[in-house]
Design a protein around this motif. Structure first.
Motif, PDB file in Angstrom:
ATOM      1  N   ALA A  12      74.525  -8.065   7.628  1.00 55.07           N
ATOM      2  CA  ALA A  12      74.256  -9.098   6.627  1.00 55.07           C
ATOM      3  C   ALA A  12      73.775 -10.395   7.258  1.00 55.07           C
ATOM      4  N   VAL A  13      74.216 -10.674   8.489  1.00 56.53           N
ATOM      5  CA  VAL A  13      73.802 -11.876   9.219  1.00 56.53           C
ATOM      6  C   VAL A  13      73.073 -11.427  10.478  1.00 56.53           C
ATOM      7  N   TRP A  53      68.178 -18.113  12.121  1.00 57.88           N
ATOM      8  CA  TRP A  53      68.897 -17.110  11.327  1.00 57.88           C
ATOM      9  C   TRP A  53      67.842 -16.323  10.562  1.00 57.88           C
ATOM     10  N   LYS A  55      68.365 -13.434   8.825  1.00 62.11           N
ATOM     11  CA  LYS A  55      68.905 -12.790   7.633  1.00 62.11           C
ATOM     12  C   LYS A  55      70.269 -13.406   7.361  1.00 62.11           C
ATOM     13  N   ARG A  56      70.336 -14.302   6.432  1.00 64.67           N
ATOM     14  CA  ARG A  56      71.565 -14.965   6.001  1.00 64.67           C
ATOM     15  C   ARG A  56      72.251 -15.725   7.140  1.00 64.67           C
ATOM     16  N   GLU A  57      72.760 -16.887   6.828  1.00 68.37           N
ATOM     17  CA  GLU A  57      73.545 -17.665   7.793  1.00 68.37           C
ATOM     18  C   GLU A  57      75.005 -17.261   7.715  1.00 68.37           C
ATOM     19  N   CYS A  72      80.525 -13.609   9.875  1.00 65.82           N
ATOM     20  CA  CYS A  72      79.904 -12.944   8.734  1.00 65.82           C
ATOM     21  C   CYS A  72      80.869 -12.952   7.560  1.00 65.82           C
TER      22      CYS A  72
END
Length: 156
Positions: A12-13, A53, A55-57, A72
């Motif tokens: 996710a991150v 970043w 993909k998502r921080e 995450c």
């Protein structure tokens, strides 16, 4: 230009560092032990402006009046140590952590004594554990794959 990629366990991150990494170290202080749920925290500093970043921080927890710890929000993987003097990333979160060898230890007053003897423990490969063979045979990993050669196109 050198590029390093990595991210959390679930994917996710994700991040990319453009250029050379800074000093790689491990920290034995109690705060880092708790933040990583481990004997120490392996970290590498990144130059200002080099971290992207992709993909998502991460979510962040203020572990002290000076430090934020990034992780995450989906899987809990520890990712950053953010202090007034800069940002460091968890070495284990890199797609190729072997390319980021620590060169220094901090917080040695908090070092757990048996850490220096871990290399003396007997070791065995996962497939040599007869009791775990069925478990391993049926295991389906949900872990995000490391990006091959730092290629973010392989990241999902």
């Amino acid at each position: 230009m050198t590029s390093h990629t990595g991210g959390c366990q679930c994917g996710a991150v994700r991040f990319r560092v453009e250029g050379e990494l800074g000093k790689a170290s491990i920290c034995h202080c109690r705060m880092c032990q708790k933040a990583f749920g481990n004997f120490f925290a392996p970290l590498v500093s990144v130059p200002d402006g080099a971290l992207v970043w992709t993909k998502r921080e991460p979510a962040r927890f203020r572990s002290s009046n000076h430090v934020l710890r990034g992780f995450c929000p989906s899987c809990g993987t520890p990712l950053t140590y953010e202090a007034p003097d800069g940002v460091a990333l968890a070495i284990g979160a890199f797609d190729d952590p072997a390319a980021v060898p620590p060169t220094l230890q901090y917080g040695v007053e908090g070092k757990i004594a048996y850490v220096d003897r871990l290399h003396e423990l007997p070791g065995r490969a996962s497939e040599d554990d007869a009791e775990a063979l069925e478990f391993l045979r049926t295991l389906v990993s949900c872990q995000h794959a490391d990006a091959p050669d730092g290629d973010e196109r392989g990241a999902a």
